[in-house]
Enzyme design. Structure first.
Site, PDB file in Angstrom:
ATOM      1  N   HIS A 127      21.478 -57.761  11.120  1.00 50.73           N
ATOM      2  CA  HIS A 127      20.845 -58.802  10.184  1.00 50.73           C
ATOM      3  C   HIS A 127      21.950 -59.694   9.763  1.00 50.73           C
ATOM      4  O   HIS A 127      21.578 -60.938   9.589  1.00 50.73           O
ATOM      5  CB  HIS A 127      19.904 -58.049   9.113  1.00 50.73           C
ATOM      6  N   HIS A 132      22.798 -64.367   9.811  1.00 53.32           N
ATOM      7  CA  HIS A 132      22.995 -65.306   8.858  1.00 53.32           C
ATOM      8  C   HIS A 132      24.323 -66.089   9.157  1.00 53.32           C
ATOM      9  O   HIS A 132      24.455 -67.496   8.940  1.00 53.32           O
ATOM     10  CB  HIS A 132      23.398 -64.594   7.506  1.00 53.32           C
ATOM     11  N   GLU A 173      16.209 -66.506   4.113  1.00 49.56           N
ATOM     12  CA  GLU A 173      15.832 -65.158   4.755  1.00 49.56           C
ATOM     13  C   GLU A 173      14.628 -65.427   5.559  1.00 49.56           C
ATOM     14  O   GLU A 173      14.497 -65.157   6.905  1.00 49.56           O
ATOM     15  CB  GLU A 173      15.560 -64.320   3.820  1.00 49.56           C
ATOM     16  N   SER A 192      16.572 -62.406  13.333  1.00 54.39           N
ATOM     17  CA  SER A 192      17.167 -61.037  13.432  1.00 54.39           C
ATOM     18  C   SER A 192      16.109 -59.931  13.900  1.00 54.39           C
ATOM     19  O   SER A 192      16.448 -58.763  14.090  1.00 54.39           O
ATOM     20  CB  SER A 192      18.104 -60.639  12.225  1.00 54.39           C
TER      21      SER A 192
END
Length: 287
Positions: A127, A132, A173, A192
């Site tokens: 993740h 990111h 997010e 993700s």
């Protein structure tokens, strides 16, 4: 980022960083990364912003195995001046903001187990790094992340972290972006996640609403399931502009005088891309 008091583990530095210890990853752990990577990379074609795919390429994240943070940071530094640093898990808010403000992205070093392939509560290295890091190679988004960290340090002294956390949640997010006539994914929590990569764009259940800073800061969010509303930005440039040009102090005062909004709320003044059925959330509640 964390929203509660946590204690620094033994062995972590004052800034909560730890060695990645890349050489200690097992063959099975590298294989888990490769399984997740191949599945997501295929799923995201045509669904995620091109800037994300470009980041995977220029950072050489398409190579097999868990990335070495030292090598990844070297390539990131050349592009946008960012680094990736390992931490033992969630870190306190101020530590998180200080790292972002200094162009350091904190990432957990552990990777999920096979039985956690589709869901785990605490973010793992897949993740954090796959989700990111590719966009940190984009100069505009990289500047937004630094600006967010600087804003977090200011919010920490104003009692407004909860409101600012909603900005992170609904952009970094779980953000969507409008590019031409299509909506694309860019939020790390979506890109993700195999299931949410489909749900966020295709499912009739969630609302898809135009980005509005004040409205977003009033909106609760879900941490345990797919989102009931997604917010759509017009561009990374506009997101950065609004972040750096807005005086957040009076905005926080305004938000504090108004009630929080439920996750599924649609206001008369919202720019609506999709009015969701909320069928998914209703089915989960009744089960």
């Amino acid at each position: 980022m964390a929203t509660e008091t946590i204690i620094r583990p033994e062995g972590a530095a004052q800034d909560w960083t730890i060695p990645q210890d890349w050489n200690t990853y097992t063959r099975d752990e590298h294989a888990m990364w490769d399984t997740l990577f191949e599945r997501q990379a295929q799923m995201l074609q045509g669904r995620v912003v091109q800037e994300f795919l470009d980041g995977l390429d220029v950072l050489r994240m398409t190579r097999p195995g868990i990335p070495d943070f030292a090598e990844l940071s070297e390539r990131l530094m050349e592009r946008t001046g960012w680094q990736v640093v390992a931490v033992p898990g969630l870190v306190p808010d101020r530590v998180f903001f200080e790292h972002l403000a200094n162009r350091r992205f904190v990432a957990g070093r552990f990777i999920r187990k096979p039985e956690q392939l589709d869901y785990l509560q605490e973010p793992d290295i897949f993740h954090d790094v796959f989700g990111h890091v590719p966009l940190l190679a984009n100069p505009v988004f990289a500047d937004y992340m630094q600006a967010y960290g600087e804003g977090g340090l200011r919010a920490d002294g104003m009692g407004a972290i909860d409101n600012l956390a909603r900005l992170y949640w609904y952009t970094v997010e779980f953000g969507l972006i409008r590019q031409g006539d299509a909506l694309k994914l860019y939020g790390a929590g979506i890109v993700s996640s195999y299931g949410e990569s489909v749900f966020a764009l295709d499912d009739p259940s969630p609302n898809r609403l135009g980005f509005d800073l004040k409205r977003l800061m009033r909106t609760r969010y879900r941490i345990d399931d797919y989102q009931q509303s997604y917010f759509v930005i017009d561009s990374f440039e506009d997101l950065l502009r609004q972040t750096v040009e807005t005086d957040f102090a009076p905005l926080y005062r305004e938000v504090a005088q108004e009630p929080d909004l439920d996750v599924a709320t649609i206001l008369p003044e919202d720019r609506i891309y999709t009015t969701g059925t909320q069928a998914y959330a209703a089915a989960k509640e009744s089960s």
